[in-house]
Design a protein around this motif. Structure first.
Motif, short mmCIF file in Angstrom:
data_model
loop_
_atom_site.label_atom_id
_atom_site.label_comp_id
_atom_site.label_asym_id
_atom_site.label_seq_id
_atom_site.Cartn_x
_atom_site.Cartn_y
_atom_site.Cartn_z
N LYS A 286 29.24 -62.18 -23.58
CA LYS A 286 30.54 -61.82 -23.00
C LYS A 286 31.67 -62.61 -23.67
O LYS A 286 31.56 -63.82 -23.88
CB LYS A 286 30.56 -62.10 -21.50
N VAL A 287 32.74 -61.90 -23.99
CA VAL A 287 33.96 -62.52 -24.50
C VAL A 287 35.10 -62.14 -23.56
O VAL A 287 35.26 -60.97 -23.21
CB VAL A 287 34.28 -62.05 -25.93
N ILE A 288 35.88 -63.12 -23.18
CA ILE A 288 37.06 -62.89 -22.35
C ILE A 288 38.29 -62.92 -23.24
O ILE A 288 38.47 -63.85 -24.04
CB ILE A 288 37.16 -63.95 -21.24
N VAL A 289 39.13 -61.91 -23.12
CA VAL A 289 40.34 -61.80 -23.92
C VAL A 289 41.53 -61.83 -22.97
O VAL A 289 41.56 -61.08 -21.98
CB VAL A 289 40.35 -60.50 -24.75
N ALA A 290 42.52 -62.66 -23.28
CA ALA A 290 43.68 -62.78 -22.39
C ALA A 290 44.91 -63.21 -23.18
O ALA A 290 44.80 -63.77 -24.28
CB ALA A 290 43.40 -63.81 -21.30
N CYS A 291 46.07 -62.95 -22.62
CA CYS A 291 47.33 -63.46 -23.15
C CYS A 291 47.71 -64.72 -22.39
O CYS A 291 47.47 -64.82 -21.18
CB CYS A 291 48.44 -62.43 -23.00
N ILE A 292 48.32 -65.67 -23.09
CA ILE A 292 48.70 -66.91 -22.43
C ILE A 292 49.78 -66.64 -21.38
O ILE A 292 50.45 -65.62 -21.41
CB ILE A 292 49.18 -67.97 -23.43
N ASP A 293 49.92 -67.59 -20.49
CA ASP A 293 50.93 -67.49 -19.44
C ASP A 293 52.32 -67.32 -20.06
O ASP A 293 52.73 -68.09 -20.93
CB ASP A 293 50.88 -68.76 -18.59
N GLY A 294 53.05 -66.29 -19.63
CA GLY A 294 54.37 -66.01 -20.16
C GLY A 294 54.38 -65.05 -21.33
O GLY A 294 55.45 -64.66 -21.80
N GLU A 295 53.20 -64.66 -21.81
CA GLU A 295 53.10 -63.74 -22.94
C GLU A 295 52.87 -62.32 -22.42
O GLU A 295 51.82 -62.03 -21.85
CB GLU A 295 51.94 -64.15 -23.86
N TRP A 296 53.86 -61.44 -22.63
CA TRP A 296 53.80 -60.08 -22.08
C TRP A 296 53.48 -59.02 -23.12
O TRP A 296 53.39 -57.85 -22.78
CB TRP A 296 55.13 -59.76 -21.38
N HIS A 297 53.30 -59.42 -24.36
CA HIS A 297 52.93 -58.46 -25.42
C HIS A 297 51.41 -58.33 -25.43
O HIS A 297 50.71 -59.04 -26.17
CB HIS A 297 53.45 -58.93 -26.77
N ALA A 298 50.89 -57.42 -24.62
CA ALA A 298 49.45 -57.35 -24.40
C ALA A 298 48.72 -56.43 -25.37
O ALA A 298 47.50 -56.54 -25.52
CB ALA A 298 49.16 -56.90 -22.96
N LEU A 299 49.43 -55.51 -26.03
CA LEU A 299 48.75 -54.52 -26.85
C LEU A 299 47.95 -55.15 -28.00
O LEU A 299 46.81 -54.75 -28.25
CB LEU A 299 49.74 -53.49 -27.39
N PRO A 300 48.49 -56.13 -28.74
CA PRO A 300 47.68 -56.74 -29.81
C PRO A 300 46.38 -57.34 -29.28
O PRO A 300 45.31 -57.19 -29.90
CB PRO A 300 48.60 -57.81 -30.39
N ALA A 301 46.44 -58.02 -28.14
CA ALA A 301 45.23 -58.59 -27.56
C ALA A 301 44.27 -57.49 -27.12
O ALA A 301 43.04 -57.62 -27.26
CB ALA A 301 45.59 -59.48 -26.37
N ARG A 302 44.81 -56.40 -26.60
CA ARG A 302 43.96 -55.27 -26.21
C ARG A 302 43.22 -54.70 -27.43
O ARG A 302 42.04 -54.36 -27.34
CB ARG A 302 44.84 -54.19 -25.56
N LEU A 303 43.90 -54.62 -28.56
CA LEU A 303 43.26 -54.12 -29.78
C LEU A 303 42.13 -55.05 -30.20
O LEU A 303 41.05 -54.58 -30.61
CB LEU A 303 44.29 -54.01 -30.90
N VAL A 304 42.34 -56.35 -30.11
CA VAL A 304 41.27 -57.29 -30.43
C VAL A 304 40.08 -57.07 -29.51
O VAL A 304 38.93 -57.01 -29.95
CB VAL A 304 41.77 -58.75 -30.31
N GLY A 305 40.35 -56.93 -28.22
CA GLY A 305 39.27 -56.69 -27.27
C GLY A 305 38.49 -55.44 -27.56
O GLY A 305 37.24 -55.43 -27.49
N GLU A 306 39.17 -54.36 -27.93
CA GLU A 306 38.47 -53.11 -28.21
C GLU A 306 37.64 -53.20 -29.49
O GLU A 306 36.54 -52.64 -29.57
CB GLU A 306 39.46 -51.95 -28.30
#
Length: 346
Positions: A98-118
């Protein structure tokens, strides 16, 4: 026999996707993605060679004031729909941890992290995506409840580096290997190294790093570089005062603010806060380039909106006068002022 699908197929589709984003044509964008998948183009390629660069172009259009915030938000929503559709079509059974992917507190640009997760999901990982702006305390609680092979943290803006470091240090106490990414960690991951954490430049590199035996993630889990310090803490404490000092300077004749509406003053106040935050982050990692790049980016955005940059130079001067007893901050402000007065030629 038809040729195997290649990057050429994605390249031809790129202008079409941009047209769909510009027209807010969600169905057109979804049909395009499905057509590529039907033609045999890999899901990873659709995500990283089509959706990701298109979203970067959307950001450029906003920065150049060719698109409004509303257009950018509409396009981002469509990109998110495409990512979800591609992920739904390609759902391999996980065989890795399992890998957990998240944006740091205050970071609202979630799409790049979502791409990494996918992409990690496509590479066989069991991925839990926690989304944008995850508070450190809640992330820690989640890590304690759910055993994970690794944590991937995203940061798009370097002014968030102090928050990123606090999250990294907290997560280290949970004994979970950490990988970070995003433009917030600087060119080549220079500020990730300052924080003593493993960095990946993109989703493919992140997947390769996580899959590599004897991963560099473990090597980067030692004590981090000495960062922050008393000057950073004192500077953060002066944030409100610095904004007030700059606002008073911008009220003076010749600052280019005559006739500002209340909305413009609200935006200006927010921009001043960002400049202070970037300065504080630069002090935190002891790197003047972080602040200079932020100042130059701010001027580019203002120029695109036909707003004079005179106020930025006045603001830096006001900050510099106020922070004479802050050696790093004062030096970085002087560097920033010189960069505006004598910009590097092409």
């Amino acid at each position: 026999m038809s040729a195997a699908p290649s990057a050429t197929d994605v390249g031809r589709a790129y202008p079409t996707l941009l047209g769909c984003l510009e027209a807010a044509d969600a169905m057109g964008a979804l049909d395009l993605a499905h057509d590529l998948l039907d033609a045999g183009v890999g899901a990873e390629s659709v995500l990283l060679d089509l959706v990701a660069p298109a979203q970067v172009q959307v950001g450029r259009w906003w920065q150049r004031n060719e698109w409004s915030v509303a257009q950018e938000h509409a396009a981002t929503h469509i990109s998110e729909l495409v990512v979800a559709a591609v992920a739904g079509r390609a759902a391999p059974r996980p065989y890795r941890g399992k890998v957990i992917v998240a944006c740091i507190d205050g970071e609202w640009h979630a799409l790049p992290a979502r791409l990494v997760g996918e992409v990690l999901r496509l590479r066989g990982w069991q991925v839990t995506f926690l989304g944008a702006s995850v508070p450190a305390v809640h992330l820690m609680a989640y890590l304690r409840r759910h055993d994970a092979a690794a944590l991937a943290l995203a940061c798009a803006l370097p002014m968030r580096l102090p928050q990123a470091h606090r999250m990294i240090e907290a997560c280290r106490r949970a004994d979970v290997p950490i990988l970070v990414g995003g433009r917030g960690f600087g060119p080549g991951g220079r500020w990730a190294r300052a924080l003593g954490v493993a960095w990946a430049p993109d989703a493919r590199a992140a997947a390769d790093l996580l899959a590599a035996p004897g991963s560099a993630l473990s090597e980067a889990r030692g004590p981090s570089t000495d960062v922050g310090g008393e000057e950073y803490v004192a500077l953060v404490g002066r944030r409100a005062d610095l904004i007030d000092v700059a606002l008073q300077e911008l009220l003076r004749p010749g600052a280019g603010t005559a006739g500002y509406t209340s909305a413009q003053w609200d935006a200006t106040t927010a921009d001043l806060g960002y400049l202070v935050d970037f300065l504080a982050a630069a002090v935190y990692v002891d790197d003047a380039d972080l602040f200079v790049e932020a100042v130059q980016w701010t001027v580019e955005v203002l120029d695109a909106r036909a707003v004079t940059s005179t106020g930025v130079l006045r603001t830096l001067s006001a900050f510099s006068e106020t922070l004479r007893d802050f050696p790093r901050a004062h030096r970085f402000l002087q560097v920033g002022r010189r960069a505006l007065r004598y910009p590097a030629s092409g």
